[in-house]
Structure formats: C-alpha cells, structure tokens
Motif scaffolding. Structure first.
Motif, PDB file in Angstrom:
ATOM      1  N   ALA A 162       0.834  -1.206   0.000  1.00  0.00           N
ATOM      2  CA  ALA A 162       0.000   0.000   0.000  1.00  0.00           C
ATOM      3  C   ALA A 162       0.869   1.257   0.000  1.00  0.00           C
ATOM      4  O   ALA A 162       0.595   2.235  -0.716  1.00  0.00           O
ATOM      5  N   ILE A 163       1.948   1.232   0.820  1.00  0.00           N
ATOM      6  CA  ILE A 163       2.855   2.380   0.861  1.00  0.00           C
ATOM      7  C   ILE A 163       3.535   2.577  -0.485  1.00  0.00           C
ATOM      8  O   ILE A 163       3.653   3.698  -0.998  1.00  0.00           O
ATOM      9  N   GLY A 164       3.981   1.491  -1.094  1.00  0.00           N
ATOM     10  CA  GLY A 164       4.654   1.572  -2.385  1.00  0.00           C
ATOM     11  C   GLY A 164       3.744   2.112  -3.473  1.00  0.00           C
ATOM     12  O   GLY A 164       4.158   2.933  -4.303  1.00  0.00           O
ATOM     13  N   SER A 165       2.500   1.640  -3.473  1.00  0.00           N
ATOM     14  CA  SER A 165       1.560   2.126  -4.481  1.00  0.00           C
ATOM     15  C   SER A 165       1.236   3.599  -4.279  1.00  0.00           C
ATOM     16  O   SER A 165       1.069   4.350  -5.244  1.00  0.00           O
ATOM     17  N   ASP A 166       1.178   4.026  -3.001  1.00  0.00           N
ATOM     18  CA  ASP A 166       0.886   5.435  -2.716  1.00  0.00           C
ATOM     19  C   ASP A 166       2.030   6.335  -3.181  1.00  0.00           C
ATOM     20  O   ASP A 166       1.805   7.374  -3.822  1.00  0.00           O
ATOM     21  N   VAL A 167       3.258   5.932  -2.874  1.00  0.00           N
ATOM     22  CA  VAL A 167       4.421   6.720  -3.316  1.00  0.00           C
ATOM     23  C   VAL A 167       4.536   6.695  -4.834  1.00  0.00           C
ATOM     24  O   VAL A 167       4.832   7.712  -5.474  1.00  0.00           O
ATOM     25  N   GLY A 168       4.289   5.523  -5.411  1.00  0.00           N
ATOM     26  CA  GLY A 168       4.377   5.405  -6.867  1.00  0.00           C
ATOM     27  C   GLY A 168       3.365   6.278  -7.578  1.00  0.00           C
ATOM     28  O   GLY A 168       3.693   6.960  -8.568  1.00  0.00           O
ATOM     29  N   SER A 169       2.118   6.280  -7.094  1.00  0.00           N
ATOM     30  CA  SER A 169       1.098   7.120  -7.720  1.00  0.00           C
ATOM     31  C   SER A 169       1.430   8.599  -7.562  1.00  0.00           C
ATOM     32  O   SER A 169       1.188   9.401  -8.470  1.00  0.00           O
ATOM     33  N   MET A 170       2.038   8.976  -6.410  1.00  0.00           N
ATOM     34  CA  MET A 170       2.427  10.367  -6.203  1.00  0.00           C
ATOM     35  C   MET A 170       3.496  10.782  -7.219  1.00  0.00           C
ATOM     36  O   MET A 170       3.445  11.876  -7.794  1.00  0.00           O
ATOM     37  N   LEU A 171       4.457   9.907  -7.458  1.00  0.00           N
ATOM     38  CA  LEU A 171       5.512  10.211  -8.422  1.00  0.00           C
ATOM     39  C   LEU A 171       4.957  10.320  -9.838  1.00  0.00           C
ATOM     40  O   LEU A 171       5.373  11.182 -10.623  1.00  0.00           O
ATOM     41  N   ILE A 172       4.011   9.455 -10.178  1.00  0.00           N
ATOM     42  CA  ILE A 172       3.416   9.489 -11.517  1.00  0.00           C
ATOM     43  C   ILE A 172       2.623  10.779 -11.718  1.00  0.00           C
ATOM     44  O   ILE A 172       2.701  11.424 -12.767  1.00  0.00           O
ATOM     45  N   VAL A 173       1.847  11.159 -10.689  1.00  0.00           N
ATOM     46  CA  VAL A 173       1.069  12.399 -10.784  1.00  0.00           C
ATOM     47  C   VAL A 173       1.993  13.609 -10.905  1.00  0.00           C
ATOM     48  O   VAL A 173       1.737  14.525 -11.696  1.00  0.00           O
ATOM     49  N   THR A 174       3.086  13.610 -10.151  1.00  0.00           N
ATOM     50  CA  THR A 174       4.050  14.715 -10.232  1.00  0.00           C
ATOM     51  C   THR A 174       4.690  14.788 -11.608  1.00  0.00           C
ATOM     52  O   THR A 174       4.828  15.863 -12.203  1.00  0.00           O
ATOM     53  N   ALA A 175       5.084  13.636 -12.146  1.00  0.00           N
ATOM     54  CA  ALA A 175       5.703  13.603 -13.466  1.00  0.00           C
ATOM     55  C   ALA A 175       4.722  14.061 -14.541  1.00  0.00           C
ATOM     56  O   ALA A 175       5.104  14.758 -15.494  1.00  0.00           O
ATOM     57  N   ASN A 176       3.466  13.683 -14.382  1.00  0.00           N
ATOM     58  CA  ASN A 176       2.452  14.097 -15.352  1.00  0.00           C
ATOM     59  C   ASN A 176       2.256  15.610 -15.320  1.00  0.00           C
ATOM     60  O   ASN A 176       2.050  16.251 -16.361  1.00  0.00           O
ATOM     61  N   GLY A 177       2.309  16.194 -14.127  1.00  0.00           N
ATOM     62  CA  GLY A 177       2.176  17.644 -14.014  1.00  0.00           C
ATOM     63  C   GLY A 177       3.374  18.383 -14.583  1.00  0.00           C
ATOM     64  O   GLY A 177       3.249  19.496 -15.103  1.00  0.00           O
ATOM     65  N   MET A 178       4.549  17.768 -14.530  1.00  0.00           N
ATOM     66  CA  MET A 178       5.766  18.422 -15.024  1.00  0.00           C
ATOM     67  C   MET A 178       5.800  18.536 -16.547  1.00  0.00           C
ATOM     68  O   MET A 178       6.621  19.292 -17.083  1.00  0.00           O
ATOM     69  N   LYS A 179       4.911  17.834 -17.230  1.00  0.00           N
ATOM     70  CA  LYS A 179       4.893  17.957 -18.695  1.00  0.00           C
ATOM     71  C   LYS A 179       4.437  19.344 -19.133  1.00  0.00           C
ATOM     72  O   LYS A 179       4.618  19.722 -20.290  1.00  0.00           O
ATOM     73  N   LEU A 180       3.842  20.107 -18.211  1.00  0.00           N
ATOM     74  CA  LEU A 180       3.413  21.468 -18.529  1.00  0.00           C
ATOM     75  C   LEU A 180       4.573  22.457 -18.530  1.00  0.00           C
ATOM     76  O   LEU A 180       4.437  23.567 -19.041  1.00  0.00           O
ATOM     77  N   LEU A 181       5.705  22.055 -17.947  1.00  0.00           N
ATOM     78  CA  LEU A 181       6.854  22.952 -17.897  1.00  0.00           C
ATOM     79  C   LEU A 181       7.448  23.122 -19.296  1.00  0.00           C
ATOM     80  O   LEU A 181       7.413  22.201 -20.110  1.00  0.00           O
ATOM     81  N   PRO A 182       7.997  24.303 -19.594  1.00  0.00           N
ATOM     82  CA  PRO A 182       8.619  24.513 -20.905  1.00  0.00           C
ATOM     83  C   PRO A 182       9.887  23.683 -21.042  1.00  0.00           C
ATOM     84  O   PRO A 182      10.587  23.433 -20.063  1.00  0.00           O
ATOM     85  N   SER A 183      10.180  23.263 -22.252  1.00  0.00           N
ATOM     86  CA  SER A 183      11.396  22.507 -22.500  1.00  0.00           C
ATOM     87  C   SER A 183      12.606  23.428 -22.517  1.00  0.00           C
ATOM     88  O   SER A 183      12.480  24.646 -22.632  1.00  0.00           O
ATOM     89  N   LYS A 184      13.802  22.840 -22.410  1.00  0.00           N
ATOM     90  CA  LYS A 184      15.021  23.641 -22.457  1.00  0.00           C
ATOM     91  C   LYS A 184      15.149  24.371 -23.791  1.00  0.00           C
ATOM     92  O   LYS A 184      15.628  25.505 -23.856  1.00  0.00           O
TER      93      LYS A 184
END
Length: 251
Positions: A176-198
């Motif tokens: 349960a802990i692993g899935s919670d941390v994993g989903s948090m990382l996936i959600v964060t990575a998905n949000g970072m796609k809005l950042l401008p590229s280099k």
C-alpha cells in the motif's frame, strides 16, 4: 493594417471551438473590411459601439452562457434538462473605454501596451501586445485543466485498486505504501509535462508550440497600440464557448 499574427490567432481560436466576435467603435465599413480579412462573419462584427454598449454586449454574452434568457413574465425559458455546461466570457482590450467591459467579463485581459486603467481593471495583463500570447494562455489553461483531471482520476483509480486488493487479502502494508508513493511520483511527473522545455526556454518562446518572438513573426506591423502611427488597435475578448471579442479602438 493588421498584425502578422492576428489572422492566425483568430483561426486557431475557431479550431479550439471558441466563438469570435469583433467589438469596435469604428464605423461599420472599416470594421467589415478588417473582419473579413480575419475570417469573421458579418454577424460577428459589432461596430460604432460606445463604452456602455460594449458593456451591454458582454452582459448579453454572459447571460447566454448562463442560460438566463428570460421570457416576458420573467421566468427562464430553459428547463433543468435543457441546461448545458456554462461557458466563460473573456474580454481583452487595451483602452480606457474597454475598462467597464473588462470589469464585468468572467475574465478580463489587458494588453501590455494599453491604457493604465484597462490594466488595473483587468484580471490578467499581458506583458506586451503580442496576440500569440493570448492564444498561448488559453491553450495552456486547457492543458492545465486536462492535466488536473488526469491526475485526480488516476489517483482515485489507484486508491480503489489498492483498496480492492486489500479487502481481498492480497495486499500488505508495504504494498500500500509503495503504491501510494508510486502514484504520487506518476502524478508529479504528469504535471511536469506542462513545464517549458530547455529548447523553448533558450528560444524565449515559453513552450515549443508557439514562437512569439517578433523576429520570427517578421517584425511588428500596425495594431495593438505598438506604434504611435497605428490608427486601429486590436485587443480581444474570449469565451470558452461564446466569444473571443476583438475590440478595435481609435488611437
């Protein structure tokens, strides 16, 4: 004369499903001439408007989006089953006579080279008068909304799956802990796609799809108050379903 990017911006708004209207204090002949060049239909061009008339039109657009068209007896003509998702009206202008309409719109956007009163009244002020930045703001806003929905849906689905395995006796605390941390990382990575590229940061564009440098646009022509010789300026008013309103005003 029109800015180089004006026609492209209006065409892009149409592709996004945004209704576009022109509001101007100029005479009808000049307004129709410019409106045709932008691909607007005659019914989308409103000319010879005073400040209070622009305000009244924005109120009408907002009432239409809210479904507040009333019958003669004052009751709404729509039933509960007929109500649809409400759109928003965004007014963009740069002059003193745009201030009342900017204040009443759901979202008011002032052009950076416009009057101080318009910038104080608006909810958002663009740093300059490049119309591509308005298109960029609308598109980025939709991407942000879509990303938020994706993250919320994914989080609920992930929690539901873990709860299902837990009640079935196939999950442990560490899982349960692993899935919670994993989903948090996936959600964060998905949000970072809005950042401008280099690449877009180095080019000064904000993000790759819209290049807003004047050098790429071939320089600035007349419009949006960028030149003292400009006779007509182009602010804009947008709505998600009812109208980007372009307002020309005499300089």
């Amino acid at each position: 004369a029109l800015r180089d990017e004006a026609e492209h911006v209006i065409a892009s708004f149409k592709k996004l499903g945004i209704d576009t209207n022109m509001l101007t204090g100029d005479n009808s002949k000049a307004a129709l001439s410019i409106g045709r060049r932008l691909g607007l239909a005659p019914q989308q061009i409103r000319s010879q408007l005073l400040p209070h008339e622009k305000l009244d039109l924005i109120k009408e657009f907002i009432a239409e989006e809210r479904g507040e068209s009333n019958d003669a007896d004052g009751t709404s003509s729509r039933s509960c089953l007929e109500r649809r998702r409400r759109g928003l009206v965004l007014m963009c202008g740069d002059g003193v006579n745009d201030a009342p309409a900017l204040a009443i719109a759901d979202v008011g956007v002032a052009m950076g080279a416009g009057a101080a009163l318009a910038m104080e009244t608006a909810d958002v002020t663009l740093l300059d008068s490049n119309l591509l930045k308005l298109l960029k703001v609308v598109t980025l806003g939709r991407r942000v909304t879509r990303t938020i929905i994706e993250n919320v849906v994914f989080s609920f689905v992930a929690k539901a799956v873990v709860m299902g395995f837990t009640f079935a006796g196939y999950s442990s605390l560490w899982a349960a802990i692993g899935s919670d941390v994993g989903s948090m990382l996936i959600v964060t990575a998905n949000g970072m796609k809005l950042l401008p590229s280099k690449k877009s940061v180095r080019a000064g564009t904000g993000f790759d799809k819209f290049n807003v440098r004047s050098s790429v646009l071939g320089g600035v022509k007349a419009g949006v108050g960028t030149s003292s010789k400009t006779s007509v300026s182009f602010p804009i008013a947008v709505s998600s379903e009812k109208g980007v309103l372009i307002d020309e005003e005499q300089k």
